[in-house]
Design a protein around this motif. Structure first.
Motif: not given
Length: 162
Positions: A49-51, A118-121, A123-124
């Motif tokens: 699930s890692s981005k 990206t914002d998801e990346e 945050v990760e």
């Protein structure tokens, strides 16, 4: 010598006994619930699930480890000197900023990150670096020794395979 000895693995069952062979996890095994949760989070960061690519995160971790004081963490590798990949370069620079003074990171820094992530990346990346900074501080406080060749190989395999 660590400030707190690792738990005797003979007192643990199954996966906990296997995990506790690692010097970091061996100390965490004094609190098995924390060890299990810590390991699960490590697996999430390197799981499907890692981005972000594992190598990018690992370069950030290497940058943190060199200045955070954990000899075990630092022994798992130095960051490279140069990066052809801009995202890796940004991740390492950001990691160094987190280590040096996270309070100096401003909105412009995040604007720069958004050019390539990206914002998801983001945050990760930020959560990974905070998690690993905590790991480094824990290892430093516990006075963990540098890893053996076998431990270094096992960590590299974990990074490569999740």
């Amino acid at each position: 010598m660590p400030r707190i000895p690792a738990v005797d693995t003979a007192t643990l069952d199954g996966q906990l006994a296997e995990l506790a062979q690692d010097p970091f996890y061996g100390i965490l095994a004094h609190r098995p619930e924390i060890l299990e949760a810590w390991f699960r989070l490590d697996k999430v960061f390197f799981g499907p699930s890692s981005k972000l690519p594992n190598e990018l995160k690992e370069e950030g971790r290497r940058a943190l480890a060199q200045g955070a004081g954990c000899r075990l963490c630092a022994s798992f590798g130095q960051p490279r000197d140069e990066y052809a990949d801009r995202r890796e370069s940004l991740a390492v620079t950001f990691a160094q900023m987190v280590l040096e003074d996270h309070r100096s990171i401003d909105d412009r820094t995040f604007d720069l990150l958004r050019e390539d992530f990206t914002d998801e990346e983001i945050v990760e990346l930020v959560s990974w670096l905070c998690f690993k900074l905590g790991s480094n501080v824990f290892g430093s406080l516990m006075r963990l020794a540098p890893g053996t060749e076998e431990q270094i190989r096992a960590y590299a395999e974990f990074v490569a395979t999740g």
